[in-house]
Design an enzyme around this catalytic site. Structure first.
Site, PDB file in Angstrom:
ATOM      1  N   PHE A 125       0.835  -1.241   0.063  1.00  0.00           N
ATOM      2  CA  PHE A 125       0.003   0.045   0.017  1.00  0.00           C
ATOM      3  C   PHE A 125       0.981   1.378  -0.058  1.00  0.00           C
ATOM      4  CE2 PHE A 125      -2.882   3.216   1.619  1.00  0.00           C
ATOM      5  CZ  PHE A 125      -4.263   2.692   1.247  1.00  0.00           C
ATOM      6  N   TYR A 220     -10.621   1.207  10.695  1.00  0.00           N
ATOM      7  CA  TYR A 220     -11.958   1.677  10.012  1.00  0.00           C
ATOM      8  C   TYR A 220     -12.294   0.434   8.759  1.00  0.00           C
ATOM      9  CZ  TYR A 220      -8.519   3.792   6.943  1.00  0.00           C
ATOM     10  OH  TYR A 220      -7.318   4.259   6.132  1.00  0.00           O
ATOM     11  N   ARG A 367     -11.464  -6.477  -6.035  1.00  0.00           N
ATOM     12  CA  ARG A 367     -11.519  -6.779  -4.737  1.00  0.00           C
ATOM     13  C   ARG A 367     -12.576  -6.951  -4.060  1.00  0.00           C
ATOM     14  NH1 ARG A 367      -7.850  -3.347  -0.783  1.00  0.00           N
ATOM     15  NH2 ARG A 367      -9.718  -2.146  -0.889  1.00  0.00           N
TER      16      ARG A 367
HETATM   17  C1  LIG Z   1      -5.668   1.303   4.823  1.00  0.00           C
HETATM   18  C2  LIG Z   1      -4.394   1.260   4.888  1.00  0.00           C
HETATM   19  C3  LIG Z   1      -3.542   2.480   5.256  1.00  0.00           C
HETATM   20  C4  LIG Z   1      -4.397   3.492   5.635  1.00  0.00           C
HETATM   21  O1  LIG Z   1      -3.526   4.621   5.782  1.00  0.00           O
HETATM   22  P1  LIG Z   1      -3.947   5.862   6.671  1.00  0.00           P
HETATM   23  O2  LIG Z   1      -2.906   6.543   7.072  1.00  0.00           O
HETATM   24  O3  LIG Z   1      -5.282   5.610   7.597  1.00  0.00           O
HETATM   25  O4  LIG Z   1      -4.958   6.648   5.485  1.00  0.00           O
HETATM   26  C5  LIG Z   1      -2.205   2.414   5.618  1.00  0.00           C
HETATM   27  N1  LIG Z   1      -1.381   1.297   5.063  1.00  0.00           N
HETATM   28  C6  LIG Z   1      -2.072   0.098   4.543  1.00  0.00           C
HETATM   29  C7  LIG Z   1      -1.328  -1.293   4.151  1.00  0.00           C
HETATM   30  C8  LIG Z   1      -3.478   0.150   4.415  1.00  0.00           C
HETATM   31  O5  LIG Z   1      -4.086  -0.953   4.146  1.00  0.00           O
END
Ligand SMILES: *Cc1c(COP(=O)(O)O)cnc(C)c1O
Length: 408
Positions: A125, A220, A367
Site C-alpha cells: 500500500f 476503519y 477486490r
Molecule cells: C488502509 C491502509 C492504510 C491507511 O493509511 P491511513 O494513514 O490510515 O490513511 C495504510 N497502510 C495500509 C497497508 C493500509 O491497508
C-alpha cells in the site's frame, strides 16, 4: 458445485450468525468492501451521540477527567491488544496508520544506529512506502529500498535497520508468514515492523508470539471503527524499556503534559508514542465497535473467513476472463479475494449497481472483502451469481460504468 440451498444450510448452523444484527446494512446490498470501510455497528450512533451531547455538550471540559477522555487512547489500545496478540501495555490508539508508521519507523532507525537501509515491499500500500521515503529522507545516510517479500533474504545485509511489510497484501489478499519472516529479519540484526491493516479483525494476529518489534494498523476496515477512525500502534515491551524516541514529540507524549514545561521529557512506556489530543468522536465510534469485537471468537472468525473465501473462489474461478489472484492455500490467504479481469473497473461498477459492493485496484483487480461478522454464505453465493450474470450479459460495457470517481 455448491448450491444456494447448501449455503442456506451453512447459515443455519453458523456460530457467528447472531452478529449480523449488530450491524446496520441497507436492504438490497451485499457488502463485500468491509476490508476498505467496515459496516456501521448498530450501537455506534447512540455512543457518538452520547459523547457529543452529554460528555461534550453538558459536561464540557470536565469530561477530560470525568468521562475518561485522557485515558481513552490507552483504553482502546488495551481493548485491541487481544485481537493482535499484544500485551495491553504495548498498544495505543492514536493518529492514523501513516503517522504511526512515521513514528515507529523513526524509532526503529534510532534503535539501529550505524544502519541506514529500510526495506519495504514494492507492491505495498503506497502510503507505507511514501512514509518510508519521508523518514529515510530525514536521516543522514538512510535510504528506502523496495523489494518483494520473496527476495527478502538476499537483501538482509548488515546495513538493514528495519523491514516494513504488510501482513496481508491489500491487493492480492496474500498472507505472509509473520513468525518466520520476523525471525529472519531479526537474525540479520534488523527490526521488524508489521502493517496489520488488512489482518486485524480478519484473522488472529500474533504480534507477541512472532516477536514483532513494532506494528501499526487501522481500525476503519475489519474493525468497523468508522471512516477515518483512529489507528493503533504496537511497540514490543522490550523496546519500551529501552526507551526509543519518536520525533513527533508532542505534549501528549510528555511525562507531565499539564506541567507545561519547555523541555520534552517523554512518558515512560507506550505513552511516549502519543503526540496530540485524541480525536474523541472517532475514538467513541471505535469504542462502540470494539464492544462487538469483544464478544467475537477469533478462531470462529478465521474459520468462517476461509470458508467464505473458499466458496467465492470455487464459484468464480471458471468465469470467462477471470483469474483468481489470491493464493488458494489457507496459510497464505487473508480475508479477501482478488479477481483479475481486463475490464475489472466497469465490471465492479456494474456489480455495485446491482447492489453487490466490491472495489477495484488498478490496473485490473476486482477486490472482494469477506467479513465473517456480517456476511452470510447465501450472500456470497448470490454475489458470485451476480458477477456471473454481469459477465455473461456484457452489461458492464455500458458507458456509464467506465466513468471513474476519485475513490475506486
Ligand atoms: C488502509 C491502509 C492504510 C491507511 O493509511 P491511513 O494513514 O490510515 O490513511 C495504510 N497502510 C495500509 C497497508 C493500509 O491497508
Amino acid at each position: 458445485m455448491t448450491t444456494r440451498e447448501e449455503c442456506a444450510a451453512l447459515d443455519a448452523v453458523d456460530p457467528l450468525a447472531e452478529f449480523r444484527e449488530e450491524f446496520t446494512l441497507p436492504d438490497g446490498v451485499i457488502y463485500l468492501d468491509g476490508n476498505s470501510l467496515g459496516a456501521l455497528p448498530v450501537r455506534t450512533p447512540e455512543r457518538v451521540r452520547r459523547v457529543i451531547e452529554e460528555e461534550w455538550g453538558r459536561e464540557l471540559i470536565r469530561s477530560w477527567n470525568d468521562a475518561g477522555w485522557f485515558e481513552q487512547p490507552y483504553r482502546l489500545g488495551r481493548r485491541i491488544a487481544p485481537l493482535v496478540g499484544a500485551s495491553p501495555a504495548e498498544m495505543v490508539v492514536c493518529d492514523t496508520t501513516s503517522v504511526n508508521l512515521f513514528k515507529v519507523l523513526s524509532a526503529a532507525l534510532r534503535l539501529r544506529p550505524g544502519r541506514g537501509t529500510v526495506l519495504g515491499d514494492a507492491e505495498a500500500f503506497p502510503t507505507d512506502l511514501y512514509i518510508a521515503e519521508g523518514v529515510t529522507g530525514l536521516a543522514e545516510g538512510a535510504r528506502s529500498v523496495l523489494i518483494r517479500p520473496e527476495e527478502l533474504d538476499r537483501h538482509l545485509d548488515g546495513d538493514v535497520a528495519a523491514v516494513v511489510l504488510s501482513h496481508v497484501d491489500y491487493r492480492t489478499g496474500e498472507l505472509l508468514d509473520m513468525p518466520g519472516i520476523t525471525a529472519r529479519v531479526q537474525a540479520a540484526g534488523a527490526l521488524m515492523i508489521w502493517d496489520v491493516c488488512h489482518s486485524v479483525g480478519a484473522l488472529p494476529v500474533g504480534l507477541g508470539a512472532a516477536g514483532a518489534d513494532f506494528a501499526i494498523g487501522c481500525t476503519y476496515k475489519y474493525l468497523n471503527g468508522g471512516p477515518g477512525s483512529p489507528a493503533f500502534l504496537y511497540v514490543a515491551e522490550r523496546h519500551l524499556a529501552a526507551g526509543p524516541l519518536q520525533p513527533l514529540s508532542g505534549w501528549f507524549g510528555h511525562a507531565r503534559p499539564f506541567a507545561f514545561e519547555p523541555g520534552y521529557d517523554p512518558k515512560p512506556g507506550i505513552g511516549r508514542f502519543l503526540t496530540s489530543s485524541p480525536s474523541l468522536l472517532g475514538q467513541a465510534a471505535l469504542g462502540a465497535s470494539l464492544d462487538v469485537w469483544e464478544r467475537a471468537d477469533l478462531a470462529a472468525v478465521r474459520a468462517k473467513s476461509l470458508a467464505l473465501t473458499d466458496l467465492f473462489v470455487s464459484l468464480t474461478e471458471g468465469l470467462d476472463g477471470v483469474e483468481v489472484v489470491t493464493p488458494r492455500e489457507h496459510a497464505r490467504r487473508g480475508s479477501q479475494v482478488a479477481l483479475r479481469h481486463a475490464a475489472g473497473y466497469p465490471v465492479v461498477q456494474a456489480l455495485i449497481e446491482r447492489g453487490v459492493i466490491g472495489d477495484f485496484r488498478a490496473p485490473d483487480l476486482m477486490r472482494f472483502g469477506f467479513t465473517p461478522l456480517y456476511l452470510s454464505y447465501t450472500e456470497v453465493w448470490d454475489a458470485a451469481r451476480q458477477l456471473a450474470e454481469v459477465l455473461e450479459s456484457g452489461e458492464w460495457r455500458a458507458e456509464r460504468f467506465s466513468r471513474r470517481g476519485e475513490v475506486t
